[in-house]
Write a protein that holds these residues in place. Structure first.
Motif, short mmCIF file in Angstrom:
data_model
loop_
_atom_site.label_atom_id
_atom_site.label_comp_id
_atom_site.label_asym_id
_atom_site.label_seq_id
_atom_site.Cartn_x
_atom_site.Cartn_y
_atom_site.Cartn_z
N ILE A 1 7.95 7.92 2.17
CA ILE A 1 7.17 6.68 2.10
C ILE A 1 7.73 5.76 1.03
CG2 ILE A 1 4.91 5.79 1.46
CD1 ILE A 1 3.71 8.17 2.92
N GLY A 2 8.07 6.35 -0.12
CA GLY A 2 8.63 5.55 -1.20
C GLY A 2 9.92 4.87 -0.76
N GLY A 3 10.79 5.64 -0.13
CA GLY A 3 12.08 5.09 0.27
C GLY A 3 11.93 4.04 1.36
N LEU B 1 1.53 10.21 -3.84
CA LEU B 1 1.61 11.37 -2.97
C LEU B 1 2.56 12.40 -3.55
CD1 LEU B 1 0.18 11.83 -0.35
CD2 LEU B 1 2.27 11.22 0.85
N ALA B 2 3.67 11.92 -4.10
CA ALA B 2 4.64 12.85 -4.70
C ALA B 2 3.97 13.65 -5.81
CB ALA B 2 5.83 12.08 -5.25
N MET B 3 3.20 12.93 -6.64
CA MET B 3 2.54 13.60 -7.76
C MET B 3 1.46 14.54 -7.26
SD MET B 3 3.14 13.49 -10.85
CE MET B 3 2.50 14.00 -12.40
N LEU B 4 0.70 14.05 -6.29
CA LEU B 4 -0.43 14.85 -5.77
C LEU B 4 0.06 16.17 -5.19
CD1 LEU B 4 -3.54 14.43 -5.10
CD2 LEU B 4 -2.74 14.11 -2.78
N THR B 5 1.07 16.09 -4.33
CA THR B 5 1.53 17.32 -3.69
C THR B 5 2.14 18.26 -4.73
OG1 THR B 5 3.53 16.14 -3.14
CG2 THR B 5 1.92 16.41 -1.40
N ALA B 6 2.77 17.66 -5.75
CA ALA B 6 3.33 18.52 -6.79
C ALA B 6 2.22 19.28 -7.48
CB ALA B 6 4.12 17.69 -7.79
N MET B 7 1.09 18.61 -7.69
CA MET B 7 0.01 19.22 -8.48
C MET B 7 -0.79 20.25 -7.68
SD MET B 7 0.27 18.16 -11.36
CE MET B 7 -0.68 17.52 -12.62
N ILE B 8 -1.09 19.96 -6.41
CA ILE B 8 -2.06 20.81 -5.74
C ILE B 8 -1.49 22.15 -5.32
CG2 ILE B 8 -3.58 18.95 -4.96
CD1 ILE B 8 -2.36 19.05 -2.29
N THR B 9 -0.19 22.31 -5.39
CA THR B 9 0.37 23.63 -5.09
C THR B 9 -0.12 24.67 -6.07
OG1 THR B 9 2.34 22.31 -4.72
CG2 THR B 9 2.52 24.64 -4.28
N ILE C 1 0.84 -1.21 0.00
CA ILE C 1 0.00 0.00 0.00
C ILE C 1 0.87 1.24 0.00
CG2 ILE C 1 -1.73 1.28 1.31
CD1 ILE C 1 -2.63 -1.48 2.41
N LEU C 2 1.84 1.26 0.90
CA LEU C 2 2.71 2.43 0.97
C LEU C 2 3.54 2.57 -0.29
CD1 LEU C 2 3.95 2.37 4.65
CD2 LEU C 2 2.15 3.72 3.63
N PHE C 3 3.90 1.42 -0.84
CA PHE C 3 4.73 1.45 -2.05
C PHE C 3 4.00 2.17 -3.19
CE2 PHE C 3 6.81 -0.52 -5.76
CZ PHE C 3 8.12 -0.31 -5.41
N ILE C 4 2.70 1.96 -3.26
CA ILE C 4 1.92 2.63 -4.31
C ILE C 4 1.59 4.06 -3.89
CG2 ILE C 4 -0.25 2.55 -5.58
CD1 ILE C 4 -0.02 -0.53 -5.31
N LEU C 5 1.41 4.24 -2.57
CA LEU C 5 1.06 5.57 -2.08
C LEU C 5 2.18 6.58 -2.33
CD1 LEU C 5 -1.16 7.04 -0.48
CD2 LEU C 5 0.18 6.61 1.56
N GLY C 6 3.43 6.11 -2.22
CA GLY C 6 4.58 7.00 -2.34
C GLY C 6 4.55 7.87 -3.59
#
Lengths: 184, 350
Positions: B142-144, B90-98, B82-87
């Motif tokens: 999370i990814g790492g 999340l990176a993409m999401l935070t990049a976009m919502i700024t 789950i975390l592996f996919i979440l990583g």
């Protein structure tokens, strides 16, 4: 202290000042260097479309020569094989039969002539050793192959096209040197 | 009870369309940033760069994206799935919502409605940006961590400590700017700069600190320690393949675009057209907004170029140098800048 050469430069080991240690000025200098390169002429050669010519003294894959009438010049004397430091050349001699005068220049010819391209070191000693001007190194490299057998070049691979029957191919093989010079 | 009729449905629609446009635009720009990066890298190294796919290699990003999509998707056995996919998500999401709080240009008139080209004019816009940026490190962490790989974990730790250290200096440098603008809304900051001068004139030091920290936040060279391939094989995304890897790489480019936009908004007048008094040309209407948008994009383009220019000039810092620069150089500088700005403002008001 005396130095060994007059080009020796003392290393500056002073600790960095605060301004130096935030690197800004030096990064700025570095960025000027990179932006200069940005506008420089590029060194790239667009390979399949453009090719860089080999040097005029390049020693490429061997060619067995013919004379003006299209007769093989090689007499299978074996001097090239003797000169070859890599022992890449093997040949078998045969006697010219009556009626074969248009094929072979002299009474003796090479029935089999093989160069192992995996052994060949392209030193050009065969070219130097040949008394009949029958072998010389061209300006192309040996093409790649998948198996070892294909690297043993026989007479079929090595002979230059006949100037009488295939004048175009002959001119092409002969003219490679001139064309590559023109491209430069 | 909310009366459905009183809700401004057109506003919702308009915002939705704007969001789609902004997200798509960020993705397309990120795609072509990869192309620009390769071209700029090549030019600075006296090469030509990609030029085979399409004219001038313009289809190269599509080819790269297509390749990533068709790669085999590998999830390591011992990873936390789950975390592996979440990583990467999340990176993409935070990049976009700024991008939600960035004012892209002035208002436009469409079918009698005044449409703001800003998704949300939050009155604490800059705080929102900070909040989202600090969330961004979770993608890396999370990814790492979930990859169950020591190199990835080391990279993630580096990334986390780097982002935390540089966020401090970033925030401190920004306080000086906010003291001048007296507002946290990005739109108002831009409008103030349109009326007077760009903030870079008042706060050059804050700009330098902010920009340096932006480089660190985007994990760009010279601060690309989380993905120092020569030390950590590849960094926090070592175990990732296919589009999950693509998301990480893509998020970096989206981040670069967004942080350029924020730098421009804060210090270079946002969509202000230089040497033009916008208030005097209000009769241009939508064209003025369009010109502002183009101007904004050009400024962003310059900063993206600057990001890449720095990347292909400066080698990576050593880890202790990185921490040294962050804690011992940038934070004191930012603090000094803040104190001086405060003192000057007090003296001016007296």
């Amino acid at each position: 202290m005396t130095t060994l050469t007059d080009r020796a430069k003392p290393v500056n080991r002073k600790p960095m000042t605060f301004l130096e240690s935030i690197y800004l000025w030096n990064i700025f200098l570095g960025m000027i260097i990179t932006i200069k390169h940005f506008f420089k002429k590029k060194a790239t050669v667009q390979y399949p479309e453009q090719t860089r010519s080999y040097s005029p003294v390049f020693r490429g894959v061997q060619i067995l020569n013919r004379d003006e009438e299209g007769r093989e010049r090689c007499t299978a004397c074996g001097l090239c094989a003797l000169a070859c430091p890599a022992e890449a050349i093997t040949m078998e001699a045969a006697e010219r039969m009556p009626g074969e005068e248009h094929l072979y220049r002299e009474e003796k010819y090479a029935a089999k002539y093989e160069i192992n391209m995996l052994r060949c070191i392209f030193c050009g000693f065969c070219e130097e050793a040949c008394p009949k001007d029958a072998i010389y190194l061209s300006e192309t490299h040996a093409p790649p192959a998948y198996n070892r057998k294909n690297f043993i070049y026989n007479k079929k691979d090595l002979l230059i096209p006949d100037p009488v029957t295939q004048p175009e191919e002959y001119a092409q093989a002969k003219g490679l040197r001139e064309i590559s010079k023109k491209n430069k | 009870m909310i009366h459905l009729l009183t809700v401004d449905w057109l506003l919702l629609l308009e915002k939705l369309i704007l969001i789609v446009i902004v997200v798509m635009a960020s993705l397309v720009i990120a795609m072509y940033e990869t192309y620009a990066e390769r071209k700029i890298a090549a030019f600075m190294q006296d090469r030509i760069g990609p030029n085979r796919a399409g004219p001038l290699g313009l289809l190269q990003p599509l080819a790269d994206g297509g390749k990533l999509f068709f790669k085999e998707e590998i999830i390591p056995n011992h990873s936390n799935k789950i975390l592996f996919i979440l990583g990467p998500s999340l990176a993409m999401l935070t990049a976009m919502i700024t991008s939600a709080v960035i004012p892209w240009s002035g208002d436009i008139n469409l079918f009698g409605r005044t449409v703001s080209l800003q998704i949300a004019d939050v009155n604490i816009g800059i705080l929102y940006v900070f909040a989202v940026v600090s969330l961004g490190v979770y993608g890396i962490m999370i990814g790492g961590w979930s990859s169950n790989n020591k190199f990835s974990l080391l990279a993630a730790l580096r990334g986390a400590s780097q982002v935390i250290s540089y966020e401090l200096a970033m925030g401190l440098s920004l306080i000086a700017v906010l003291m001048i603008t007296q507002t946290l809304s990005l739109k108002e900051i831009v409008e103030q700069q349109m009326a007077s001068h760009w903030n870079i004139l008042y706060q050059p030091l804050a700009f330098i600190i902010f920009f340096t920290c932006a480089l660190a936040e985007c994990n760009r060279t010279p601060f690309d320690l989380p993905e120092a391939e020569s030390e950590l094989n590849m960094g926090y995304h070592q175990e990732y393949s296919s589009m999950k890897l693509g998301f990480y790489l893509f998020a970096e480019y989206v981040n670069m675009f967004i942080s350029s936009a924020i730098v421009v908004t804060l210090f270079f007048g946002g969509y202000d057209i230089p040497f033009l008094d916008e208030a005097a040309h209000a009769d241009w209407g939508n064209w003025l907004a369009l010109a502002g948008l183009v101007c904004f994009m050009l400024k962003i383009g310059f900063f993206i170029f600057l990001f890449m220019w720095i990347r292909w000039t400066v080698p990576r810092f050593r880890y202790d140098q990185l921490m040294d620069l962050g804690w011992k150089k940038l934070i004191p500088l930012a603090l000094a800048n803040m104190v001086i700005t405060g003192a000057v403002i007090l003296w001016m008001n007296k």
